[in-house]
Design a protein around this motif. Structure first.
Motif, PDB file in Angstrom:
ATOM      1  N   GLY A  75       0.819  -1.209   0.000  1.00  0.00           N
ATOM      2  CA  GLY A  75       0.000   0.000   0.000  1.00  0.00           C
ATOM      3  C   GLY A  75       0.849   1.254   0.000  1.00  0.00           C
ATOM      4  O   GLY A  75       0.506   2.248  -0.659  1.00  0.00           O
ATOM      5  N   ALA A  76       1.961   1.217   0.725  1.00  0.00           N
ATOM      6  CA  ALA A  76       2.881   2.355   0.727  1.00  0.00           C
ATOM      7  C   ALA A  76       3.461   2.578  -0.661  1.00  0.00           C
ATOM      8  O   ALA A  76       3.602   3.724  -1.120  1.00  0.00           O
ATOM      9  N   GLN A  77       3.768   1.492  -1.360  1.00  0.00           N
ATOM     10  CA  GLN A  77       4.276   1.609  -2.725  1.00  0.00           C
ATOM     11  C   GLN A  77       3.210   2.192  -3.652  1.00  0.00           C
ATOM     12  O   GLN A  77       3.496   3.046  -4.495  1.00  0.00           O
ATOM     13  N   GLN A  78       1.960   1.740  -3.473  1.00  0.00           N
ATOM     14  CA  GLN A  78       0.869   2.226  -4.310  1.00  0.00           C
ATOM     15  C   GLN A  78       0.587   3.709  -4.046  1.00  0.00           C
ATOM     16  O   GLN A  78       0.410   4.503  -4.978  1.00  0.00           O
ATOM     17  N   ALA A  79       0.543   4.070  -2.760  1.00  0.00           N
ATOM     18  CA  ALA A  79       0.253   5.456  -2.408  1.00  0.00           C
ATOM     19  C   ALA A  79       1.367   6.379  -2.891  1.00  0.00           C
ATOM     20  O   ALA A  79       1.101   7.474  -3.411  1.00  0.00           O
TER      21      ALA A  79
ATOM     22  N   ALA B  62       3.421  10.405  -6.655  1.00  0.00           N
ATOM     23  CA  ALA B  62       4.381  10.753  -7.703  1.00  0.00           C
ATOM     24  C   ALA B  62       3.664  11.090  -9.007  1.00  0.00           C
ATOM     25  O   ALA B  62       4.035  12.026  -9.720  1.00  0.00           O
ATOM     26  N   TYR B  63       2.625  10.328  -9.305  1.00  0.00           N
ATOM     27  CA  TYR B  63       1.849  10.539 -10.534  1.00  0.00           C
ATOM     28  C   TYR B  63       1.140  11.889 -10.514  1.00  0.00           C
ATOM     29  O   TYR B  63       1.094  12.598 -11.522  1.00  0.00           O
ATOM     30  N   LEU B  64       0.596  12.264  -9.344  1.00  0.00           N
ATOM     31  CA  LEU B  64      -0.188  13.491  -9.248  1.00  0.00           C
ATOM     32  C   LEU B  64       0.651  14.734  -9.021  1.00  0.00           C
ATOM     33  O   LEU B  64       0.396  15.792  -9.606  1.00  0.00           O
ATOM     34  N   PHE B  65       1.664  14.618  -8.137  1.00  0.00           N
ATOM     35  CA  PHE B  65       2.381  15.807  -7.686  1.00  0.00           C
ATOM     36  C   PHE B  65       3.874  15.794  -7.997  1.00  0.00           C
ATOM     37  O   PHE B  65       4.590  16.710  -7.608  1.00  0.00           O
ATOM     38  N   GLY B  66       4.334  14.734  -8.644  1.00  0.00           N
ATOM     39  CA  GLY B  66       5.739  14.695  -9.001  1.00  0.00           C
ATOM     40  C   GLY B  66       6.670  14.311  -7.879  1.00  0.00           C
ATOM     41  O   GLY B  66       7.889  14.506  -7.988  1.00  0.00           O
ATOM     42  N   PHE B  67       6.108  13.796  -6.766  1.00  0.00           N
ATOM     43  CA  PHE B  67       6.972  13.329  -5.683  1.00  0.00           C
ATOM     44  C   PHE B  67       7.816  12.150  -6.167  1.00  0.00           C
ATOM     45  O   PHE B  67       7.437  11.428  -7.082  1.00  0.00           O
ATOM     46  N   GLU B  68       8.955  11.990  -5.539  1.00  0.00           N
ATOM     47  CA  GLU B  68       9.771  10.825  -5.851  1.00  0.00           C
ATOM     48  C   GLU B  68       9.163   9.593  -5.183  1.00  0.00           C
ATOM     49  O   GLU B  68       8.996   9.547  -3.962  1.00  0.00           O
ATOM     50  N   ALA B  69       8.814   8.592  -5.977  1.00  0.00           N
ATOM     51  CA  ALA B  69       8.171   7.386  -5.449  1.00  0.00           C
ATOM     52  C   ALA B  69       9.227   6.407  -4.950  1.00  0.00           C
ATOM     53  O   ALA B  69       9.231   5.230  -5.309  1.00  0.00           O
TER      54      ALA B  69
END
Length: 527
Positions: free
Chosen positions: A230-234, A239-246
């Motif tokens: 779930g942490a990987q999915q979130a 990252a997809y929405l805000f450009g955070f590093e996943a």
């Protein structure tokens, strides 16, 4: 059954020990053995994640390949057994006795059992699974040709099959067994209690210790695995929405936030924690569902509901059959895998449902746990899965090219609807809160088992297990990454094999107990 009747008429207390120095009240063998084995397992996986993944994956696929017949047959038995109890006279029996009153309202009760049971899975797989089946991402159900009208119908009916009557029947068998033997027969609310009619006093000895320990480990590993994935999915969604590093830092941060909120919830207790969060989450989920239904292809969604229901009922025998299947790879990779996973989760979900179901009749309980969730799942899958398939068939958006990322499938569907960013944020919030309620309810279950069946054990013990769940997930992610999490998941699924036999025995014990209750309570006779 004279020995059983004698025990039913007396109060039985499992040997326990108070550890007042730490504010704990635990059942020695189960608590210490479970905690010790969990720590040893995590250390071993961290020392050699790839080797652990290889060994446990081998055990998982051996279980699935060699015992597919057992998983499939057992799943069918659980459904038939539960449906039979609904119409049999024993359905009138009330959990807790004739004067027992429900602790929670029906909406709150349903919200809690649904959130603990598979709310998070519906968020994740309602788009990804039908997309995978339709596009042939990993085999197709019953060998149908991918990207055809028949494939679309089977994609929805096969998805419904995996999230409908069969998984909920697995949960219902465990939940009803535990609730009945605890509330009607005065036994501790723990897994071992359901086996007294068969093994008698051995329930309180080494056999009972083993049953409860396996249940604790299955629950802990299942929750930690889900929290890690779930942490990987979130993080992928962020990252997809805000450009955070996943990356690992974001994933660990998600685990810390979920664990902290679960701690807050568990301190507030069942009524102010799990119930409140479950009600909020189901409300948000309903809003998202209604939004997609209105702004999405509404006419297609309505037609999909009817087609999915007809396909599900029409193909349920074909999907349930395990003899001479031409799509054996699909059956092993999806259906048998799912059944093993649901069974490995059944101690956790079943025990939590039992914990919140006192005062319901057997019939009301089974309808709520079996039939209503199946109907809700039909609507949910039709709205999200139907919208996704409509986009694919019309060449709209990322999903039209195939399933690029299981984690991002829901977001890829939402991006083609109005207010995509807002709805995607709501989706992430729902995923996180579902994980919080799962962690919270899971800690309540593990705490009850390791306290010998007590439902009012000190809060510090629930705090301990909430922290352990988060630490296990974070440690495995940090030290071993995806290999470590996959190893843990494989271990949990492998546990599903022996627990399948346990659940079949539970059916026998439950029916024996219900007949006893009907004879001496419902019919008003005496010894």
């Amino acid at each position: 059954m004279s020995d059983v009747e004698d025990l039913y008429e007396t109060d039985f207390e499992v040997g326990q020990s108070n550890l007042q120095r730490w504010g704990m009240d635990v059942h020695h063998p189960v608590f210490w053995v479970s905690a010790g084995l969990a720590i040893l397992f995590v250390v071993g996986v961290l020392m050699a994640p790839e080797a652990a993944k290889g060994a446990l994956d081998g055990a998982k696929w051996w279980s699935i390949g060699a015992f597919d017949w057992l998983f499939m047959a057992a799943g069918n038995i659980f459904v038939i057994f539960c449906l039979a109890l609904i119409v049999l006279p024993v359905g009138k029996i009330r959990l807790g006795g004739e004067t027992a009153k429900p602790e929670f309202s029906r909406p709150s009760w349903f919200a809690m059992l649904f959130a603990a049971g598979m709310g998070i899975g519906l968020m994740f797989w309602s788009v990804a699974e039908p997309t995978a089946y339709y596009t042939g991402w990993y085999e197709t159900p019953l060998g149908v040709e991918a990207r055809t009208p028949a494939a679309a119908d089977m994609a929805m009916s096969a998805t419904m099959f995996h999230w409908g009557l069969h998984p909920w029947a697995i949960y219902a068998v465990v939940a009803l067994s535990l609730a009945f033997f605890s509330y009607n027969k005065g036994l501790p609310l723990t897994i071992r209690s359901a086996f007294y009619p068969l093994i008698g006093d051995h329930s309180w000895g080494i056999v009972g210790h083993i049953i409860d320990t396996v249940a604790v480990l299955a629950t802990l590993f299942g929750l930690a695995t889900s929290l890690g994935f779930g942490a990987q999915q979130a993080s992928a969604g962020l990252a997809y929405l805000f450009g955070f590093e996943a990356g690992i830092n974001t994933q660990i941060a998600v685990i810390i936030v979920v664990t902290a909120l679960a701690l807050f919830s568990v301190i507030r207790g069942l009524d102010g924690g799990v119930k409140l969060l479950s009600n909020i989450n189901m409300g948000i989920a309903a809003v998202l569902l209604l939004f997609v239904f209105i702004v999405g292809p509404t006419a297609v969604i309505i037609a999909t509901m009817g087609d999915t229901l007809i396909g599900y009922l029409g193909q349920i025998v074909s999907y349930s059959n395990f003899v001479g299947r031409e799509d054996e790879a699909w059956m092993h990779g999806w259906t048998v895998f799912y059944w093993a996973w649901w069974i490995s989760w059944s101690p956790f979900v079943g025990m939590f449902i039992a914990r919140v179901s006192k005062g319901r009749t057997v019939r009301e309980f089974l309808i709520a746990v079996l039939i209503i969730p199946t109907i809700v799942t039909l609507v949910w899958m039709s709205v999200f899965g139907g919208s996704a398939l409509d986009q694919i068939q019309n060449g709209v958006g990322s999903l039209a090219g195939g399933l690029e990322s299981v984690e991002l499938a829901m977001f890829h569907m939402l991006e083609n609807l109005p207010y995509a960013t807002l709805t995607s944020v709501i989706g992430i919030v729902l995923v996180l809160v579902f994980f919080i309620t799962s962690s919270d309810s899971g800690s309540l279950v593990i705490d009850a088992i390791t306290a010998g069946g007590k439902v009012d054990a000190p809060v510090v013990q629930r705090i301990f297990w909430v922290i352990i769940e988060g630490v296990v997930a974070a440690a495995l992610l940090f030290g071993g990454g995806a290999d470590a999490l996959t190893a843990l998941q494989a271990a949990a699924i492998t546990v599903g094999l022996p627990f399948t036999v346990v659940l079949l025995a539970m059916c026998v014990c439950l029916y024996m107990g219900l007949l006893h209750e009907k004879k001496y309570v419902v019919e008003g006779t005496s010894d």
